[in-house]
Design a protein around this motif. Structure first.
Motif, PDB file in Angstrom:
ATOM      1  N   LEU A 237       1.016  -8.832   4.563  1.00 30.16           N
ATOM      2  CA  LEU A 237       0.106  -7.715   4.633  1.00 30.16           C
ATOM      3  C   LEU A 237      -1.109  -8.007   5.828  1.00 30.16           C
ATOM      4  CD1 LEU A 237       0.104  -5.986   1.178  1.00 30.16           C
ATOM      5  CD2 LEU A 237       1.426  -5.189   3.149  1.00 30.16           C
ATOM      6  N   ARG A 238      -1.414  -7.312   6.541  1.00 30.21           N
ATOM      7  CA  ARG A 238      -2.649  -7.433   7.470  1.00 30.21           C
ATOM      8  C   ARG A 238      -3.384  -6.005   7.223  1.00 30.21           C
ATOM      9  NH1 ARG A 238      -0.785 -11.411   6.890  1.00 30.21           N
ATOM     10  NH2 ARG A 238      -0.011 -13.075   8.337  1.00 30.21           N
ATOM     11  N   TYR A 239      -4.795  -6.014   7.853  1.00 30.08           N
ATOM     12  CA  TYR A 239      -5.690  -4.755   7.596  1.00 30.08           C
ATOM     13  C   TYR A 239      -6.558  -4.615   8.885  1.00 30.08           C
ATOM     14  CZ  TYR A 239      -9.932  -7.266   6.036  1.00 30.08           C
ATOM     15  OH  TYR A 239     -10.866  -8.035   6.081  1.00 30.08           O
ATOM     16  N   THR A 240      -6.946  -3.537   9.020  1.00 30.01           N
ATOM     17  CA  THR A 240      -7.829  -3.283   9.873  1.00 30.01           C
ATOM     18  C   THR A 240      -8.686  -2.097   9.253  1.00 30.01           C
ATOM     19  OG1 THR A 240      -6.540  -1.705  11.366  1.00 30.01           O
ATOM     20  CG2 THR A 240      -6.598  -3.902  12.305  1.00 30.01           C
ATOM     21  N   VAL A 241      -9.858  -1.874   9.862  1.00 28.43           N
ATOM     22  CA  VAL A 241     -10.875  -0.744   9.508  1.00 28.43           C
ATOM     23  C   VAL A 241     -10.842   0.201  10.598  1.00 28.43           C
ATOM     24  CG1 VAL A 241     -13.190  -0.013   8.722  1.00 28.43           C
ATOM     25  CG2 VAL A 241     -12.176  -2.155   7.948  1.00 28.43           C
ATOM     26  N   VAL A 242     -10.502   1.613  10.334  1.00 30.42           N
ATOM     27  CA  VAL A 242     -10.139   2.459  11.456  1.00 30.42           C
ATOM     28  C   VAL A 242     -10.960   3.590  11.122  1.00 30.42           C
ATOM     29  CG1 VAL A 242      -8.190   1.734  11.987  1.00 30.42           C
ATOM     30  CG2 VAL A 242      -8.310   3.542  10.273  1.00 30.42           C
ATOM     31  N   GLY A 243     -11.509   4.414  12.251  1.00 27.57           N
ATOM     32  CA  GLY A 243     -12.125   5.634  12.078  1.00 27.57           C
ATOM     33  C   GLY A 243     -13.712   5.291  12.180  1.00 27.57           C
ATOM     34  N   ALA A 244     -14.416   6.299  12.003  1.00 27.73           N
ATOM     35  CA  ALA A 244     -15.852   6.270  12.060  1.00 27.73           C
ATOM     36  C   ALA A 244     -16.553   5.544  10.932  1.00 27.73           C
ATOM     37  CB  ALA A 244     -16.615   7.702  12.439  1.00 27.73           C
ATOM     38  N   ALA A 245     -17.499   4.955  10.870  1.00 27.02           N
ATOM     39  CA  ALA A 245     -17.926   4.175   9.863  1.00 27.02           C
ATOM     40  C   ALA A 245     -18.488   5.251   8.648  1.00 27.02           C
ATOM     41  CB  ALA A 245     -19.583   3.623  10.097  1.00 27.02           C
ATOM     42  N   PRO A 246     -18.248   4.874   7.460  1.00 25.73           N
ATOM     43  CA  PRO A 246     -17.772   3.257   7.002  1.00 25.73           C
ATOM     44  C   PRO A 246     -16.266   3.254   7.227  1.00 25.73           C
ATOM     45  CG  PRO A 246     -17.850   4.592   5.334  1.00 25.73           C
ATOM     46  CD  PRO A 246     -18.473   5.664   6.385  1.00 25.73           C
ATOM     47  N   GLY A 247     -15.321   4.185   7.561  1.00 24.63           N
ATOM     48  CA  GLY A 247     -13.998   4.019   8.078  1.00 24.63           C
ATOM     49  C   GLY A 247     -12.985   3.794   6.737  1.00 24.63           C
ATOM     50  N   TRP A 248     -11.789   3.776   7.313  1.00 22.69           N
ATOM     51  CA  TRP A 248     -10.677   3.549   6.351  1.00 22.69           C
ATOM     52  C   TRP A 248     -10.164   2.212   6.453  1.00 22.69           C
ATOM     53  CZ3 TRP A 248      -8.601   7.326   2.869  1.00 22.69           C
ATOM     54  CH2 TRP A 248      -9.055   8.412   2.801  1.00 22.69           C
ATOM     55  N   ALA A 249      -9.996   1.341   5.175  1.00 15.58           N
ATOM     56  CA  ALA A 249      -9.031   0.284   5.726  1.00 15.58           C
ATOM     57  C   ALA A 249      -7.658   0.654   5.715  1.00 15.58           C
ATOM     58  CB  ALA A 249      -9.307  -1.154   4.272  1.00 15.58           C
ATOM     59  N   HIS A 250      -6.937   0.126   6.946  1.00 15.38           N
ATOM     60  CA  HIS A 250      -5.639   0.358   7.048  1.00 15.38           C
ATOM     61  C   HIS A 250      -4.791  -0.868   6.615  1.00 15.38           C
ATOM     62  CE1 HIS A 250      -1.832   1.409   9.870  1.00 15.38           C
ATOM     63  NE2 HIS A 250      -1.570   1.435   8.547  1.00 15.38           N
ATOM     64  N   VAL A 251      -4.030  -1.019   5.606  1.00 22.25           N
ATOM     65  CA  VAL A 251      -3.293  -2.106   5.115  1.00 22.25           C
ATOM     66  C   VAL A 251      -1.800  -1.776   5.524  1.00 22.25           C
ATOM     67  CG1 VAL A 251      -2.808  -3.542   3.125  1.00 22.25           C
ATOM     68  CG2 VAL A 251      -5.061  -2.536   3.388  1.00 22.25           C
ATOM     69  N   ALA A 252      -1.183  -2.608   6.339  1.00 24.06           N
ATOM     70  CA  ALA A 252       0.029  -2.512   6.817  1.00 24.06           C
ATOM     71  C   ALA A 252       0.885  -3.725   6.869  1.00 24.06           C
ATOM     72  CB  ALA A 252      -0.046  -2.048   8.232  1.00 24.06           C
ATOM     73  N   PRO A 253       2.126  -3.677   6.845  1.00 22.78           N
ATOM     74  CA  PRO A 253       3.093  -4.767   6.877  1.00 22.78           C
ATOM     75  C   PRO A 253       2.775  -5.718   8.054  1.00 22.78           C
ATOM     76  CG  PRO A 253       4.241  -2.883   6.119  1.00 22.78           C
ATOM     77  CD  PRO A 253       3.069  -2.493   6.616  1.00 22.78           C
ATOM     78  N   ALA A 254       2.706  -7.114   7.850  1.00 28.75           N
ATOM     79  CA  ALA A 254       2.645  -8.017   8.939  1.00 28.75           C
ATOM     80  C   ALA A 254       3.542  -8.153   9.931  1.00 28.75           C
ATOM     81  CB  ALA A 254       2.430  -9.492   8.333  1.00 28.75           C
ATOM     82  N   ASP A 255       4.903  -7.300   9.530  1.00 30.97           N
ATOM     83  CA  ASP A 255       5.942  -7.566  10.270  1.00 30.97           C
ATOM     84  C   ASP A 255       5.953  -6.178  11.520  1.00 30.97           C
ATOM     85  OD1 ASP A 255       6.980  -5.626   8.717  1.00 30.97           O
ATOM     86  OD2 ASP A 255       8.654  -6.646   8.123  1.00 30.97           O
ATOM     87  N   GLY A 256       4.968  -5.253  11.157  1.00 37.98           N
ATOM     88  CA  GLY A 256       4.911  -3.914  11.889  1.00 37.98           C
ATOM     89  C   GLY A 256       5.743  -2.806  11.495  1.00 37.98           C
ATOM     90  N   SER A 257       6.351  -2.874  10.123  1.00 39.34           N
ATOM     91  CA  SER A 257       7.260  -1.972   9.743  1.00 39.34           C
ATOM     92  C   SER A 257       6.381  -0.642   9.621  1.00 39.34           C
ATOM     93  CB  SER A 257       7.889  -2.429   8.304  1.00 39.34           C
ATOM     94  OG  SER A 257       8.498  -3.571   8.182  1.00 39.34           O
ATOM     95  N   PRO A 258       7.205   0.458   9.992  1.00 36.79           N
ATOM     96  CA  PRO A 258       6.581   1.783   9.998  1.00 36.79           C
ATOM     97  C   PRO A 258       6.707   2.185   8.492  1.00 36.79           C
ATOM     98  CG  PRO A 258       8.786   1.823  10.833  1.00 36.79           C
ATOM     99  CD  PRO A 258       8.338   0.391  10.926  1.00 36.79           C
ATOM    100  N   ALA A 259       5.630   3.180   8.094  1.00 40.15           N
ATOM    101  CA  ALA A 259       5.309   3.602   6.886  1.00 40.15           C
ATOM    102  C   ALA A 259       6.512   4.439   6.554  1.00 40.15           C
ATOM    103  CB  ALA A 259       4.164   4.099   6.771  1.00 40.15           C
ATOM    104  N   ASP A 260       7.309   4.020   5.200  1.00 47.70           N
ATOM    105  CA  ASP A 260       8.096   5.150   4.452  1.00 47.70           C
ATOM    106  C   ASP A 260       7.125   5.797   3.591  1.00 47.70           C
ATOM    107  OD1 ASP A 260      10.500   4.009   5.303  1.00 47.70           O
ATOM    108  OD2 ASP A 260      10.490   2.415   4.017  1.00 47.70           O
ATOM    109  N   VAL A 261       6.124   5.073   3.003  1.00 48.51           N
ATOM    110  CA  VAL A 261       5.186   5.712   2.375  1.00 48.51           C
ATOM    111  C   VAL A 261       3.780   5.308   2.559  1.00 48.51           C
ATOM    112  CG1 VAL A 261       4.286   5.782  -0.168  1.00 48.51           C
ATOM    113  CG2 VAL A 261       6.708   5.393   0.312  1.00 48.51           C
ATOM    114  N   VAL A 262       2.916   6.274   2.641  1.00 51.52           N
ATOM    115  CA  VAL A 262       1.494   6.196   2.760  1.00 51.52           C
ATOM    116  C   VAL A 262       0.843   6.395   1.493  1.00 51.52           C
ATOM    117  CG1 VAL A 262      -0.698   6.991   3.854  1.00 51.52           C
ATOM    118  CG2 VAL A 262       1.232   6.520   5.147  1.00 51.52           C
ATOM    119  N   LEU A 263       0.076   5.271   1.005  1.00 56.32           N
ATOM    120  CA  LEU A 263      -0.385   5.173  -0.205  1.00 56.32           C
ATOM    121  C   LEU A 263      -2.091   5.197  -0.194  1.00 56.32           C
ATOM    122  CD1 LEU A 263      -0.358   5.267  -3.609  1.00 56.32           C
ATOM    123  CD2 LEU A 263      -0.114   2.847  -3.237  1.00 56.32           C
TER     124      LEU A 263
END
Length: 710
Positions: A192-218
């Motif tokens: 898993l890898r993550y980035t912080v997206v959106g205006a501060a303080p933002g959302w941490a988006h944690v996603a598979p390192a292999d780039g798999s699209p989301a079946d589920v967003v939790l």
């Protein structure tokens, strides 16, 4: 190897120090926040020493503290309020609802209210019903009041700065999260890898390192993040790709930047530790339904803890609080009802179709057998089938759970196929037993797995009549954990001709140095970690003690010091293994020990965590424990014991001096280790603890140091 990331509590403490240096009008109010105590969880450590006129300890009145904070803010100051436990914020609710939040807009113009109320929340530490609640939901929706939560992804300084500048605010801080290290550099783990997206303080988006699209967003608050990461791993094993979204600010809710990801998922779920009803998750679901209704394939799945108080007893607490396993199970079940979601990578096979030519073994199915999971158990309990009878399973996917005396272990499918079970859940099976076959074609009709066998005696003999009350005896049936302990002890006494040696060690300097190191790092580093390091450091000089007896003439020597440590919860004794202790810092060992204690309370160990030690350490550090003679954990050859600290009056330069001592003991296999070598080993361990220079060298070892040497 990367340097250790700071613990969340260290990040909060550093953020407060930085804010106090930058903002001369900032004050902190709370109970027991002054040094040397530094607050119940040490978040305010050092602040009162650096800023004695602006850090004020207060009476036990949460309403009074919050009211004073509002007055200071209305006068132009900035204030951080510490609630000793978030549960007590209920006592300040009137001030927050009717003074702090309303003062912003009830005077005809907008009034700044730079107040942040910090609230340690959540369970998982056995603090009981009034010190373990997640109270976030009770503050959602109050006009002008912003809600934040610490996470392992967001910089605490940025969170606190934003909260002060957009106050009034409440910052919720998960108590278990305090001791965990933050994620850094965009990396969660190998998957898993993550980035912080959106205006501060933002959302941490944690996603598979292999780039798999989301079946589920939790979506989940920061206190649930580690459980969500673990659940994502469990779901990944089932072929379900999960993306996590963790906000820095809970309310007001801003989903704009993450709506495209949410809208593209096949299932959206929210997980939080609070009980159901009026929750943050309900607020998320309402926004998602309003904004993404046309894209949703199913209603938002909302997961919460049980509708109960939070018990003190660890096994009951674990049943109430939302955990990773339940998140994974409920998400997987919900995914199964969503059209178009494939939960594994196995191509569909039409029932009844003739398969391609296959080896004869495949024609009757691939057997699934009970593997050997540890050296102590000869039988396991088949706890649960994870794939239903007649369903298809992918190779490598979790198939069945086996319970050993200490852990529950998932067994993966050795091949793809349809499940034909041979053993029912609840059955005790020996190592090597055939549990099921994986057959190449679906059965014509799905049959239920066989029922657990009934012992012959139970089939034929009538139930005995109850004994008269006067003749009944009190009995206690040992649970499976205790039965496992009994088996280990019995084997040790039967197969290992053990001898024992012991000596006393003065530890005043070690205790003082470890206390200072704890203050420096924000960790809880004590004698346990120091003893483990000292034992590991002795391996090069005493390699035989870290070996395994192959036959009467041969000892297989270990390459690393993998130390099995005792963790006794009162309801079960576990011996999880700290890996490669010589090449890891004492801080890392402290982190692992903290995780082991939590897992022991919840019974969450895997078989791998309990297997593979090359030497044991029996920790008995309660005050007053004089000496402990441990068993030797076969196939190991030695176990070190350490007693509780005891005050001794000893002559030093002719004068009596009170000295703190512990007793170091060594139980050793006398076929391999003789008494002279045992005592020499103990003296080497003792010298590492007593000699200031050796102790400093021991505690100074870091992963970076070893990278440099290698």
């Amino acid at each position: 190897m990367r340097a250790l990331a700071p613990r969340v509590v260290e990040g909060l403490n550093g953020a407060l120090h930085r804010l106090f240096a930058e903002r001369p009008a900032l004050h902190l109010l709370g109970e027991d926040v002054l040094d040397p105590y530094g607050g119940a969880f040490k978040v305010t450590r050092g602040l009162s020493t650096a800023h004695p006129d602006r850090v004020l300890t207060t009476p036990l009145s949460e309403a009074g503290i919050t009211g004073v904070a509002a007055g200071l803010a209305l006068s132009g100051d900035q204030v951080v309020v510490e609630m000793m436990f978030g549960d007590f914020a209920a006592l300040a609710f009137d001030q927050l609802l009717n003074l702090v939040s309303k003062s912003v807009t009830m005077y005809g113009h907008r009034v700044p209210m730079p107040v942040v109320v910090r609230c340690p929340v959540g369970g998982g530490r056995g603090y009981g019903p009034t010190h373990s609640q997640s109270v976030q939901k009770h503050f959602v929706g109050i006009p002008n009041l912003s809600l934040y939560e610490t996470t392992p992804f967001h910089d605490p300084y940025l969170l606190l700065s934003h909260a002060l500048d957009h106050g009034p605010s409440v910052l919720f801080e998960d108590k278990v999260l305090y001791t965990r290290r933050s994620f850094t550099d965009g990396v969660v783990d190998e998957h898993l890898r993550y980035t912080v997206v959106g205006a501060a303080p933002g959302w941490a988006h944690v996603a598979p390192a292999d780039g798999s699209p989301a079946d589920v967003v939790l979506l989940c608050p920061g206190g649930v993040a580690h459980r969500a990461v673990e659940a994502a791993g469990l779901l990944r094993d089932r072929g379900i790709a999960v993306h996590l979204l963790v906000p820095g600010r809970l309310y007001p809710l801003d989903l704009d930047e993450v709506l495209p990801l949410i809208a593209g998922a096949r299932l959206v779920a929210v997980a939080e530790e609070s009980t159901e009803g009026g929750t943050w998750g309900a607020e998320v679901a309402a926004h998602v339904h309003r904004s993404c209704w046309q894209d949703l394939r199913a209603p938002v799945l909302m997961l919460s803890s049980a509708d109960s108080i939070v018990p003190t007893a660890p096994h009951l607490e674990a049943r109430v609080l939302l955990g990773a396993q339940r998140i994974a199970e409920e998400v997987a079940a919900a995914v199964g009802t969503v059209p178009g979601v494939v939960s594994d990578a196995v191509p569909d096979v039409v029932p009844g179709a003739v398969p391609d030519a296959a080896p004869e073994a495949e024609a009757v199915g691939v057997p699934v057998t009970a593997p050997k999971l540890n050296n102590n158990d000869e039988t396991y309990v088949l706890l649960e089938w994870l794939v239903a009878e007649g369903e298809r399973v992918a190779e490598g996917a979790p198939l069945v759970e086996l319970e050993t005396s200490k852990a529950v272990e998932e067994i993966a499918a050795p091949a793809s196929g349809y499940v034909r079970a041979s053993v029912a859940a609840g059955t005790e099976v020996p190592v090597g037993a055939v549990l099921a076959h994986l057959v190449p074609t679906a059965p014509a009709a799905t049959a239920a797995p066989p029922a657990a066998p009934v012992p012959p005696a139970a089939q034929t003999a009538p139930a005995p009549a109850p004994a008269p009350v006067a003749e009944r005896s009190r009995t206690r049936v040992l649970d499976r954990v205790q039965q496992g302990i009994a088996a280990v002890v019995t084997r040790a006494h039967r197969e290992v001709p053990a001898a024992f040696a012991a000596l006393e060690v003065g530890v005043d300097h070690a205790i003082e140095r470890l206390r200072a190191l704890s203050e420096e790092t924000g960790g809880e580093i004590g004698l346990a970690e120091a003893v483990v390091k000292a034992v590991a450091a002795a391996r090069p000089a005493f390699p035989t003690l870290f070996g395994t007896l192959v036959d009467e003439r041969t000892v297989a020597l270990a390459d690393t010091a993998d130390v099995a440590v005792t963790v006794d919860t009162g309801t079960g004794l576990y011996t999880p293994v700290l890996r490669d202790c010589a090449n890891r810092s004492v801080e890392e060992l402290a982190d692992d020990l903290m995780d082991f204690r939590l897992k022991a309370l919840r019974g969450e160990f895997t078989a791998r965590e309990l297997d593979g030690g090359t030497i044991g350490v029996s920790l008995n550090l309660e005050p007053g424990v004089l000496v402990v003679s441990p068993i030797v954990l076969w196939p190991q050859l030695c176990m070190v014991s350490v007693s509780g600290p005891i005050a001794r009056v000893l002559p030093v330069d002719g004068a009596p001096v009170v000295t703190t001592v512990v007793t170091l003991g060594l139980a050793h296999d006398h076929r391999v280790v003789n008494g002279r070598e045992a005592v020499a080993f103990l003296r080497a361990v003792a010298d590492s603890l007593c000699d200031p220079h050796q102790l400093d060298d021991l505690l100074r070892v870091t992963p970076a140091d070893h990278d440099h040497r290698d």
